[in-house]
Design a protein around this motif. Structure first.
Motif, PDB file in Angstrom:
ATOM      1  N   PHE A 139     114.086  34.284  12.097  1.00 36.43           N
ATOM      2  CA  PHE A 139     115.392  33.644  11.947  1.00 36.43           C
ATOM      3  C   PHE A 139     116.352  34.099  13.054  1.00 36.43           C
ATOM      4  O   PHE A 139     117.077  33.296  13.637  1.00 36.43           O
ATOM      5  N   SER A 140     116.340  35.416  13.333  1.00 34.09           N
ATOM      6  CA  SER A 140     117.262  35.943  14.350  1.00 34.09           C
ATOM      7  C   SER A 140     116.942  35.401  15.737  1.00 34.09           C
ATOM      8  O   SER A 140     117.848  35.235  16.564  1.00 34.09           O
ATOM      9  N   ASP A 141     115.667  35.117  16.008  1.00 34.34           N
ATOM     10  CA  ASP A 141     115.299  34.556  17.317  1.00 34.34           C
ATOM     11  C   ASP A 141     115.980  33.212  17.545  1.00 34.34           C
ATOM     12  O   ASP A 141     116.481  32.930  18.642  1.00 34.34           O
ATOM     13  N   VAL A 142     116.006  32.382  16.509  1.00 39.10           N
ATOM     14  CA  VAL A 142     116.662  31.080  16.624  1.00 39.10           C
ATOM     15  C   VAL A 142     118.177  31.253  16.656  1.00 39.10           C
ATOM     16  O   VAL A 142     118.879  30.674  17.490  1.00 39.10           O
ATOM     17  N   ARG A 143     118.699  32.069  15.729  1.00 38.29           N
ATOM     18  CA  ARG A 143     120.148  32.218  15.607  1.00 38.29           C
ATOM     19  C   ARG A 143     120.782  32.766  16.884  1.00 38.29           C
ATOM     20  O   ARG A 143     121.898  32.374  17.238  1.00 38.29           O
ATOM     21  N   ASN A 144     120.110  33.672  17.554  1.00 37.12           N
ATOM     22  CA  ASN A 144     120.677  34.218  18.791  1.00 37.12           C
ATOM     23  C   ASN A 144     120.911  33.113  19.814  1.00 37.12           C
ATOM     24  O   ASN A 144     121.946  33.075  20.480  1.00 37.12           O
ATOM     25  N   GLN A 145     119.949  32.209  19.950  1.00 42.92           N
ATOM     26  CA  GLN A 145     120.105  31.106  20.902  1.00 42.92           C
ATOM     27  C   GLN A 145     121.158  30.109  20.439  1.00 42.92           C
ATOM     28  O   GLN A 145     121.920  29.575  21.239  1.00 42.92           O
ATOM     29  N   VAL A 146     121.197  29.865  19.125  1.00 43.87           N
ATOM     30  CA  VAL A 146     122.200  28.943  18.575  1.00 43.87           C
ATOM     31  C   VAL A 146     123.603  29.514  18.790  1.00 43.87           C
ATOM     32  O   VAL A 146     124.508  28.812  19.255  1.00 43.87           O
TER      33      VAL A 146
END
Length: 342
Positions: free
Chosen positions: A264-271
């Motif tokens: 989840f954090s991998d996606v959220r960081n980019q978002v």
């Protein structure tokens, strides 16, 4: 500013604009009282919080568990009838569900994809399935080519929405344990709309209309590239993302597919950093029972550009005006009408 304390037991809040939902917002955890020690070192406090509820914090092993125990100093009416609670951290829903089946975990608020067709008949669990306050969606940032807030972008968004057969996904993927969305809120809020009068058809599957709208968009600017929906692989989203992408692919005849990220954090960081170059999975869970908790954080201009949860940076003066009009209404019926217009 706007705060005053005339005595030890009264806190007066003066707002800078009307907000009839404010009393309801007080249920949000951001309004919880904090002890003075928290402000001496807020990061340290975040690792060992102090509350005023029936339980108190004992320990936190990151990526493993959080343990709380009864609070002997608690003065409220809720009585604790156990020796404490352990909240366990799982990276795999199937592992958590296996612990439920074996009696090693008492409560789980999600069902892994592998069990959606069997959990209600399984005698080893007590099953609950009813409409909740959370939803799953995906966001197409307006900065992406072909998806700006212009005629082309609006046509493509309508086409993609109409290419999705929500009823089929709810039935085939989730065995009717989900509810197809009919508006931007949930059945648990008083302002919920079973059908939006304006543009409500955008939420209905209509393959021929979707193709027609996509063709109109291509006349403005020909489609190029592919369509991807990023999602976190640790959250059980692969099945519905793949189903959505297959429907878009088959209906609009374009290259559409899911794009998994490990966590989840991998996606959220980019978002959060606005570096993601595709559409991405999103979702929301209610903080307090009002349509405002969906509309304001997710779609208001003031919540865009990293100031809230408007991750697609959607901005509309008309929407903002209608939202503010709703918040100025103390009459629930009139407030609901303005929320629905928004």
């Amino acid at each position: 500013s706007g705060l005053s304390t005339p005595d030890d037991y009264t806190l007066i809040v003066e707002l800078n604009k009307p907000d009839s939902v404010f009393p309801t917002k007080l249920a949000h955890q951001s309004m919880f009282p904090l002890p003075s020690v928290a402000f001496k070192d807020i990061k340290k406090f975040g690792q060992a919080p102090i509350g005023n509820g029936p339980y108190k914090f004992k320990s936190w092993s990151h990526d493993k568990n959080i343990i709380i125990v009864p609070n002997k100093d608690y003065k409220g009416s809720r009585k604790v009838s156990n020796n404490g609670i352990e909240y366990r951290v799982y990276t795999n829903e199937d592992s958590a569900y296996s612990d439920v089946l074996s009696g090693n975990l008492d409560v789980m608020d999600q069902i892994p994809q592998s069990a959606v067709k069997t959990f209600r008949q399984d005698s080893s669990v007590i099953a609950y399935s009813q409409a909740g306050s959370s939803f799953q969606s995906f966001i197409i940032p307006e900065r992406l080519e072909h998806f700006g807030n212009d005629e082309e972008g609006q046509l493509r968004r309508q086409a993609i929405s109409m290419a999705i057969n929500r009823d089929q996904i709810v039935k085939k993927v989730y065995n009717n344990t989900k509810t197809p969305a009919t508006d931007f809120t949930s059945p648990l809020v008083p302002e919920y709309a079973k059908k939006l009068e304006k543009n409500g058809d955008n939420l209905k599957y209509n393959a021929s209309k979707a193709k027609e709208l996509w063709k109109k968009a291509n006349a403005i600017k020909p489609w190029s590239g592919n369509f991807r929906i990023a999602y976190n692989a640790d959250g059980g989203h692969k099945e519905w993302v793949d189903a959505v992408c297959n429907q878009i692919k088959n209906t609009l005849d374009i290259d559409a597919a899911g794009e998994p990220y490990a966590t989840f954090s991998d996606v959220r960081n980019q978002v959060t950093n606005r570096t993601i170059k595709t559409a991405f999975r999103s979702g929301w869970m209610l903080d307090y029972p009002s349509a405002e908790d969906y509309l304001n954080p997710l779609y208001a201009s003031s919540s865009a550009d990293g100031h809230g949860s408007n991750d697609g940076d959607y901005k509309s003066e008309e929407f903002d005006k209608l939202l503010n009009a709703a918040l100025a209404q103390t009459d629930v019926k009139k407030r609901t009408e303005d929320f629905t217009k928004a």
